[in-house]
Design an enzyme around this catalytic site. Structure first.
Site, PDB file in Angstrom:
ATOM      1  N   TYR A 146       6.103 -11.508  12.216  1.00  0.00           N
ATOM      2  CA  TYR A 146       6.172 -10.082  12.527  1.00  0.00           C
ATOM      3  C   TYR A 146       5.250  -9.809  13.706  1.00  0.00           C
ATOM      4  O   TYR A 146       4.104 -10.255  13.717  1.00  0.00           O
ATOM      5  CB  TYR A 146       5.727  -9.252  11.319  1.00  0.00           C
ATOM      6  CG  TYR A 146       5.705  -7.759  11.556  1.00  0.00           C
ATOM      7  CD1 TYR A 146       6.896  -7.054  11.762  1.00  0.00           C
ATOM      8  CD2 TYR A 146       4.498  -7.056  11.585  1.00  0.00           C
ATOM      9  CE1 TYR A 146       6.872  -5.679  11.978  1.00  0.00           C
ATOM     10  CE2 TYR A 146       4.485  -5.680  11.804  1.00  0.00           C
ATOM     11  CZ  TYR A 146       5.664  -4.998  11.998  1.00  0.00           C
ATOM     12  OH  TYR A 146       5.654  -3.638  12.212  1.00  0.00           O
ATOM     13  N   ASP A 241       0.149 -14.420  19.065  1.00  0.00           N
ATOM     14  CA  ASP A 241      -0.076 -13.106  18.476  1.00  0.00           C
ATOM     15  C   ASP A 241      -1.184 -13.282  17.434  1.00  0.00           C
ATOM     16  O   ASP A 241      -0.935 -13.709  16.308  1.00  0.00           O
ATOM     17  CB  ASP A 241       1.204 -12.571  17.839  1.00  0.00           C
ATOM     18  CG  ASP A 241       1.005 -11.190  17.236  1.00  0.00           C
ATOM     19  OD1 ASP A 241      -0.140 -10.695  17.255  1.00  0.00           O
ATOM     20  OD2 ASP A 241       1.991 -10.617  16.742  1.00  0.00           O
ATOM     21  N   LYS A 269      -6.019  -5.108  14.653  1.00  0.00           N
ATOM     22  CA  LYS A 269      -6.718  -5.189  13.366  1.00  0.00           C
ATOM     23  C   LYS A 269      -8.249  -5.318  13.524  1.00  0.00           C
ATOM     24  O   LYS A 269      -8.897  -4.313  13.792  1.00  0.00           O
ATOM     25  CB  LYS A 269      -6.091  -6.291  12.506  1.00  0.00           C
ATOM     26  CG  LYS A 269      -4.626  -5.904  12.253  1.00  0.00           C
ATOM     27  CD  LYS A 269      -3.860  -6.689  11.227  1.00  0.00           C
ATOM     28  CE  LYS A 269      -2.523  -5.985  10.997  1.00  0.00           C
ATOM     29  NZ  LYS A 269      -1.347  -6.798  11.097  1.00  0.00           N
TER      30      LYS A 269
END
Ligand SMILES: *Cc1c(COP(=O)(O)O)cnc(C)c1O
Length: 429
Positions: A146, A241, A269
């Site tokens: 994702y 990522d 994050k």
């Protein structure tokens, strides 16, 4: 123990009347596990409290950012101090370069970084940049990875080699994903085939170097090296990522752990310390294509927001000066994962676990999970039972079989013991 749910139930009803599903991000909903979602009112360290005053040990950590635990004193202090000087200007502030400096110091390939406000923006912009740099159209992603909810990345697992992207969401026209190739993770030959078939047309390969978004799945030995070798040979950019893994697995993320230098890194994050921050960075040669220096446009009204920079900076500074945290997280996570596996075994429950550092998933199945096809075989109903049992016993896990759980530096040996005891109870009911 049965938890009280009266207040949370009322709050859920109220939220549902105004917000789709009552949630502002679908992963928070309990659709796949059943049960009633607690409404959280407070957190401290490893603990959360809900509107009915139930207490939980938290293994979501806001889906990754809260590596120092909730309301970490340094972070609260930094946000408060920044807020006193106003929360936004839309002009440059010193904290942006402070955060850039520490981020760049963590990633050897990175010379410049641009901050945005979410991981979605980071990956979307990195893809645009890779296309601008290579002047190619196709992108490769992997099934089960994702990268946020940008149209071109919302591609469902297409079966077979180099299957043209099929949109994984209503509202994404096929034409928008026609240049997205979704390949099997941990499968080098699938990538070789794609480069053969689309020779000179692939701008980049984007990957979660340790996958967190199909549950935790680690790269097979040599896999990341192969991605590096093949992309370099073919003139495509390799994008790691590290929105989840950056500053989580080690200070320098998965690329430090596995010793690989990607061309671009996307972050999010932890770099926001619980406030909305994302970022993408790489060598100046590539990053200088970004506006205002170059022709690739990307902007954000609240990008580099002073509160968000302050929270990120406080978090990263703490991690930088307490590197022993990573060893401690690894040891404690190993203990927890093994303890739950043992509890499952004693209860005769089929379970396999994947863990890298403080990211882990218990899959309800036997055998190995190495990609989406194997992850998908997990018994989600058994996971749902486990999840609800844990919640009733004061442990808050991600409400999906296909999400990684996280340990924070605030978790203790005693938290782990209580969690294992909760698992034994929930298996026996
Ligand atoms: C969470 C996540 C994203 C998306 O970040 P948002 O801030 O939710 O937009 C992208 N990539 C990975 C690997 C993630 O874990």
């Amino acid at each position: 123990m049965t938890r009280k749910v009266e207040q949370s139930r009322k709050l859920q009803k109220r939220a549902e009347s105004m917000i789709p599903g009552g949630v502002n991000s679908p992963v928070r909903a309990f659709g796949s596990v059943g049960g009633e979602p607690p409404f959280i009112v407070r957190g401290k360290g490893s603990r959360l409290w809900d509107a009915d005053d139930n207490e939980y040990i938290d293994y979501i950590g806001s889906w990754g950012p809260m590596i120092l635990g909730h309301a970490a004193p340094d972070v609260v202090e930094a946000i408060t101090a920044a807020a006193r000087n106003s929360s936004s200007f839309g002009a440059s502030t010193p904290a942006e370069a402070d955060l850039a400096e520490i981020v760049i110091s963590a990633f050897p390939h990175m010379e410049k970084v641009r901050f945005v406000s979410s991981g979605t923006e980071a990956t979307m912009s990195a893809i645009r940049l890779a296309r601008a740099y290579t002047k190619r159209k196709y992108i490769v992603k992997f099934e089960g990875c994702y990268h946020g909810h940008a149209d071109v990345l919302l591609v469902k697992a297409g079966s077979g080699v180099a299957t043209l992207g099929i949109p994984g969401s209503a509202g994404v026209p096929e034409e928008f994903t026609q240049f997205t190739l979704a390949l099997r993770f941990n499968d080098v030959s699938a990538l070789e085939d794609a480069f053969q078939k689309f020779q000179g047309k692939i701008a980049c390969v984007i990957v979660e170097p340790v996958v967190g978004n199909m549950g935790c799945v680690s790269p097979a030995p040599g896999y990341l090296e192969a991605l590096r070798t093949i992309t370099k040979r073919e003139g495509a950019l390799l994008i790691f990522d590290e929105v989840m893994t950056g500053f989580r697995l080690t200070f320098g993320g998965a690329q430090e752990l596995y010793g690989i230098r990607p061309d671009l890194t996307t972050m999010g994050k932890i770099i926001g310390g619980g406030l909305p921050v994302g970022g993408y960075g790489g060598p100046s040669e590539i990053m200088d294509l970004v506006a205002p220096l170059g022709p690739m446009y990307q902007a954000g009204t609240l990008s580099g927001n002073p509160l968000a920079m302050a929270a990120g900076l406080a978090t990263l500074r703490y991690l930088r000066s307490h590197r022993e945290i990573y060893k401690q997280l690894d040891t404690l996570s190993a203990k927890l994962v093994a303890g739950i596996l043992a509890a499952a075994k004693d209860a005769g429950v089929a379970m396999t676990a994947n863990r890298v550092g403080s990211m882990f998933t218990w899959f309800f199945m036997s055998g190995e999970v190495r990609d989406w096809d194997t992850a998908e075989k997990a018994d989600t109903k058994a996971f749902g039972n486990f999840f609800r049992g844990m919640l009733d016993n004061g442990v808050y896990l991600p409400p999906s079989q296909f999400e990684a759980a996280f340990m924070s530096a605030a978790h203790t040996e005693s938290d782990v013991e209580v969690t294992i005891a909760a698992a034994r109870k929930s298996f026996s009911r």
